[in-house]
Scaffold this active site. Structure first.
Site, mmCIF file in Angstrom:
data_model
loop_
_atom_site.group_PDB
_atom_site.id
_atom_site.type_symbol
_atom_site.label_atom_id
_atom_site.label_comp_id
_atom_site.label_asym_id
_atom_site.label_seq_id
_atom_site.Cartn_x
_atom_site.Cartn_y
_atom_site.Cartn_z
ATOM 1 N N ARG A 46 -9.790 -110.157 17.447
ATOM 2 C CA ARG A 46 -9.345 -111.556 17.512
ATOM 3 C C ARG A 46 -10.195 -112.433 16.594
ATOM 4 O O ARG A 46 -9.721 -113.433 16.078
ATOM 5 C CB ARG A 46 -9.470 -112.093 18.945
ATOM 6 C CG ARG A 46 -8.493 -111.476 19.907
ATOM 7 C CD ARG A 46 -8.592 -112.158 21.238
ATOM 8 N NE ARG A 46 -8.441 -113.597 21.060
ATOM 9 C CZ ARG A 46 -8.687 -114.507 21.989
ATOM 10 N NH1 ARG A 46 -9.099 -114.125 23.170
ATOM 11 N NH2 ARG A 46 -8.508 -115.780 21.758
ATOM 12 N N ARG A 51 -10.548 -122.399 32.555
ATOM 13 C CA ARG A 51 -10.828 -123.297 31.420
ATOM 14 C C ARG A 51 -9.766 -124.392 31.448
ATOM 15 O O ARG A 51 -8.654 -124.203 30.966
ATOM 16 C CB ARG A 51 -10.822 -122.524 30.096
ATOM 17 C CG ARG A 51 -12.097 -121.697 29.947
ATOM 18 C CD ARG A 51 -12.070 -120.842 28.720
ATOM 19 N NE ARG A 51 -12.088 -121.601 27.488
ATOM 20 C CZ ARG A 51 -11.947 -121.036 26.277
ATOM 21 N NH1 ARG A 51 -11.791 -119.735 26.178
ATOM 22 N NH2 ARG A 51 -11.962 -121.774 25.193
ATOM 23 N N LYS A 80 -12.268 -118.815 12.028
ATOM 24 C CA LYS A 80 -11.122 -118.717 12.948
ATOM 25 C C LYS A 80 -10.848 -120.054 13.619
ATOM 26 O O LYS A 80 -9.711 -120.531 13.643
ATOM 27 C CB LYS A 80 -11.430 -117.655 14.021
ATOM 28 C CG LYS A 80 -10.542 -117.734 15.242
ATOM 29 C CD LYS A 80 -10.868 -116.660 16.245
ATOM 30 C CE LYS A 80 -11.931 -116.996 17.268
ATOM 31 N NZ LYS A 80 -11.507 -117.891 18.353
ATOM 32 N N ASN A 81 -11.894 -120.656 14.142
ATOM 33 C CA ASN A 81 -11.671 -121.868 14.944
ATOM 34 C C ASN A 81 -11.358 -123.096 14.086
ATOM 35 O O ASN A 81 -10.948 -124.126 14.610
ATOM 36 C CB ASN A 81 -12.872 -122.127 15.858
ATOM 37 C CG ASN A 81 -12.944 -121.088 16.964
ATOM 38 O OD1 ASN A 81 -11.971 -120.366 17.210
ATOM 39 N ND2 ASN A 81 -14.087 -120.991 17.633
ATOM 40 N N ASP A 100 -20.865 -119.854 21.667
ATOM 41 C CA ASP A 100 -20.244 -118.672 21.054
ATOM 42 C C ASP A 100 -21.265 -117.685 20.496
ATOM 43 O O ASP A 100 -20.888 -116.619 20.010
ATOM 44 C CB ASP A 100 -19.264 -119.101 19.944
ATOM 45 C CG ASP A 100 -18.037 -119.795 20.509
ATOM 46 O OD1 ASP A 100 -17.793 -119.691 21.725
ATOM 47 O OD2 ASP A 100 -17.326 -120.458 19.734
ATOM 48 N N CYS A 140 -9.472 -117.575 31.562
ATOM 49 C CA CYS A 140 -9.790 -116.538 30.582
ATOM 50 C C CYS A 140 -10.762 -115.572 31.236
ATOM 51 O O CYS A 140 -11.071 -115.712 32.414
ATOM 52 C CB CYS A 140 -10.331 -117.144 29.291
ATOM 53 S SG CYS A 140 -11.986 -117.738 29.412
HETATM 54 C C1 EPZ Z 1 -13.533 -124.094 21.577
HETATM 55 O O1 EPZ Z 1 -12.856 -123.845 22.798
HETATM 56 C C2 EPZ Z 1 -13.615 -122.785 20.848
HETATM 57 N N1 EPZ Z 1 -12.269 -122.296 20.603
HETATM 58 C C3 EPZ Z 1 -14.415 -121.801 21.682
HETATM 59 O O2 EPZ Z 1 -14.569 -120.627 20.904
HETATM 60 C C4 EPZ Z 1 -15.795 -122.369 21.992
HETATM 61 O O3 EPZ Z 1 -16.465 -121.505 22.880
HETATM 62 C C5 EPZ Z 1 -15.671 -123.747 22.636
HETATM 63 O O4 EPZ Z 1 -14.843 -124.610 21.812
HETATM 64 C C6 EPZ Z 1 -17.003 -124.442 22.825
HETATM 65 O O5 EPZ Z 1 -17.637 -124.578 21.601
HETATM 66 C C7 EPZ Z 1 -11.594 -122.737 19.546
HETATM 67 O O6 EPZ Z 1 -12.065 -123.549 18.758
HETATM 68 C C8 EPZ Z 1 -10.230 -122.177 19.334
HETATM 69 P P1 EPZ Z 1 -14.016 -127.015 24.784
HETATM 70 P P2 EPZ Z 1 -12.310 -125.061 23.666
HETATM 71 O O7 EPZ Z 1 -12.764 -127.746 25.124
HETATM 72 O O8 EPZ Z 1 -11.846 -126.122 22.741
HETATM 73 C C9 EPZ Z 1 -14.584 -128.320 29.322
HETATM 74 C C10 EPZ Z 1 -14.652 -118.307 20.549
HETATM 75 O O9 EPZ Z 1 -15.371 -117.408 21.043
HETATM 76 N N2 EPZ Z 1 -13.199 -128.815 29.258
HETATM 77 O O10 EPZ Z 1 -14.879 -127.575 23.718
HETATM 78 O O11 EPZ Z 1 -11.353 -124.509 24.642
HETATM 79 C C11 EPZ Z 1 -14.665 -126.798 29.227
HETATM 80 O O12 EPZ Z 1 -14.440 -126.189 30.464
HETATM 81 C C12 EPZ Z 1 -14.050 -119.374 21.411
HETATM 82 O O13 EPZ Z 1 -14.372 -118.364 19.338
HETATM 83 C C13 EPZ Z 1 -12.701 -129.510 30.333
HETATM 84 O O14 EPZ Z 1 -13.361 -129.718 31.355
HETATM 85 O O15 EPZ Z 1 -13.617 -125.514 24.412
HETATM 86 C C14 EPZ Z 1 -16.061 -126.618 28.688
HETATM 87 O O16 EPZ Z 1 -16.981 -126.703 29.738
HETATM 88 C C15 EPZ Z 1 -14.121 -119.113 22.852
HETATM 89 N N3 EPZ Z 1 -11.425 -129.982 30.266
HETATM 90 C C16 EPZ Z 1 -16.266 -127.824 27.766
HETATM 91 O O17 EPZ Z 1 -15.276 -128.777 28.167
HETATM 92 C C17 EPZ Z 1 -10.641 -129.793 29.155
HETATM 93 O O18 EPZ Z 1 -9.489 -130.252 29.151
HETATM 94 C C18 EPZ Z 1 -16.078 -127.537 26.287
HETATM 95 O O19 EPZ Z 1 -14.862 -126.804 26.093
HETATM 96 C C19 EPZ Z 1 -11.166 -129.095 28.063
HETATM 97 C C20 EPZ Z 1 -12.463 -128.611 28.133
#
Ligand code: EPZ
Length: 422
Positions: A396, A121, A22-23, A304, A116
């Site tokens: 999802r 987030r 998916k991702n 995840d 969420c």
């Molecule tokens: C991706 O989300 C995945 N989603 C998530 O999978 C997964 O949990 C996550 O990466 C971490 O591996 C998709 O790929 C569609 P991040 P993403 O930006 O990209 C902080 C699932 O269950 N951050 O890597 O949104 C954030 O708060 C889903 O399949 C900021 O501070 O996650 C977190 O602490 C849920 N500012 C860390 O970075 C930003 O602008 C990593 O989040 C962006 C992120």
């Protein structure tokens, strides 16, 4: 609304074929906005999030046709620059259209995703990155409103490694003038897959898997065909299903090299795990040893898989800890697992798990995708009947979960919540 009804206690035995990630597929679909023409993606999972992304890019002008596990995207040119709130609020990955819209058309209006189920987030890294590439970005009435002339390559240093922000910057910088360097870039396999896809389209990206990506902007890209990589989180979830039920499961069409941290922890927790180039077999005598797990960026243990691991550790012989360093509040499943008899205590981002001898079936509620997966795993082994409501969260990210688990011996069925009150 549907619910899942599970009668626990059956060891799972047999084979499950893993679907596409998916991702990985979501940013690839957004990449189809970068060049006009026809794209063919294969091994595409049939999931709600894929349908949401299809509706989003269709709204922008790309037509999407599903043919079995293939997805055909036809891009005749963009009709609009807007990603509306109604779609974005249902899936945060919608923000992936920001980079391509800016790179290709010089403007974008994308709804802010909002929080969420487990908390805020932020998307600040996406926005700051676009600004570094030369875009004017403002927040107006809940929307990210961005304009740019030709984007310009820049050095972008993420103070936090972010999968989404890395993908979005890649999707923009690939068509920028000059070279972009992303430091502390995400190293997840889904990012490598996006880089491969963009390079096949004619992009020039180097440094995959190193945390330092170098993107030499090109003038134009071309549409291509590609196969989506296997889903490492679906794989991890079914590996835990094999262990928690004391079963013997072989997962086919997967990538063991993408699941190293989970496989290591499974071994530490007492499972026998064998692997080949595209398969993993987990065998369990039902004895679960306690472990200490800390979720970190890839190649470490994935956030995840945190919820699913908690379900497993609930039945370990001793005390375990699970610490989530990526999303500190991602523990909405804890209260539901407690309803099934799990002994869990949260202290900030650490969950202490006192293993119990058995779980007992109950009515529980899905709160988000991976939380729901943890309830299914617990339900598979709980004594008696477990009803899991709000299954749409699972849909999802897990394709036909009840069919896949049913085919290896689980007593699990989907019911409409309206017709069968319980
Ligand atoms: C991706 O989300 C995945 N989603 C998530 O999978 C997964 O949990 C996550 O990466 C971490 O591996 C998709 O790929 C569609 P991040 P993403 O930006 O990209 C902080 C699932 O269950 N951050 O890597 O949104 C954030 O708060 C889903 O399949 C900021 O501070 O996650 C977190 O602490 C849920 N500012 C860390 O970075 C930003 O602008 C990593 O989040 C962006 C992120």
């Amino acid at each position: 609304m549907d619910k899942l009804v599970i009668h626990g206690g059956r060891p799972l035995r047999g084979e499950i074929v893993i679907g596409g990630s998916k991702n990985a597929v979501l940013p690839m679909m957004a990449a189809a906005m970068l060049a006009e023409g026809r794209y063919a993606l294969s091994n595409v999972p049939r999931l709600k999030d894929v349908r949401t992304m299809a509706r989003l890019v269709e709204g922008i002008g790309v037509s999407v046709t599903a043919e079995g596990r293939n997805l055909i995207l036809e891009n005749p040119g963009c009709r609009t620059w807007e990603a509306p709130y109604d779609l974005v609020k249902t899936m945060r990955a919608s923000i992936y259209v920001l980079g391509p819209l800016l790179a290709r058309y010089g403007r974008a209006k994308v709804s802010l995703p909002g929080g969420c189920a487990w908390g805020p987030r932020p998307v600040n890294l996406h926005i700051e990155g676009m600004r570094k590439l030369g875009a004017d970005v403002a927040i107006k009435e809940g929307y990210i409103v961005a304009t740019a002339g030709k984007l310009k390559g820049a050095r972008i240093l993420f103070d936090k490694s972010s999968v989404g922000a890395t993908a979005n910057i890649l999707l923009a910088a690939v068509l920028a003038r000059g070279t972009t360097r992303i430091e502390n870039a995400a190293r997840e396999p889904e990012i490598d897959a996006l880089c491969d896809f963009l390079n096949r389209m004619g992009g020039r990206i180097a440094g995959m898997g190193t945390g330092h990506l170098e993107i030499e902007g090109v003038d134009s890209l071309r549409p291509v065909s590609a196969e989506v990589i296997p889903d490492r989180i679906e794989t991890g979830t079914y590996l835990v299903a094999g262990h928690i039920t004391g079963g013997d499961l072989t997962l086919r069409r997967t990538r063991p090299d993408h699941c190293v941290a989970v496989i290591e922890k499974l071994r530490e927790s007492g499972a026998d795990v064998d692997e080949g180039p595209d398969w993993i077999r987990v065998r369990s005598g039902g004895q679960i040893r306690p472990t200490h797990v800390v979720t970190v960026e890839y190649p470490g243990f994935p956030t995840d898989m945190q919820a699913q691991w908690l379900a497993l550790m609930s039945l370990a012989a001793g005390t375990s800890t699970v610490t989530d360093t990526i999303f500190h509040d991602r523990f909405t499943h804890v209260a539901e697992l407690q309803r099934l008899g799990a002994d869990l205590t949260i202290d900030r981002n650490v969950c202490v798990v006192q293993g119990t001898d058995f779980l007992s079936g109950a009515r529980v509620m899905s709160t988000d995708l991976r939380a729901s997966a943890s309830l299914v795993l617990a339900g598979l082994v709980a004594r008696g009947r477990t009803d899991i409501s709000r299954v749409y969260h699972l849909d999802r990210g897990y394709e036909r979960i009840e069919e896949k688990l049913g085919s290896v011996g689980a007593d699990i069925r989907r019911e409409s919540e309206k017709t069968t009150p319980s």
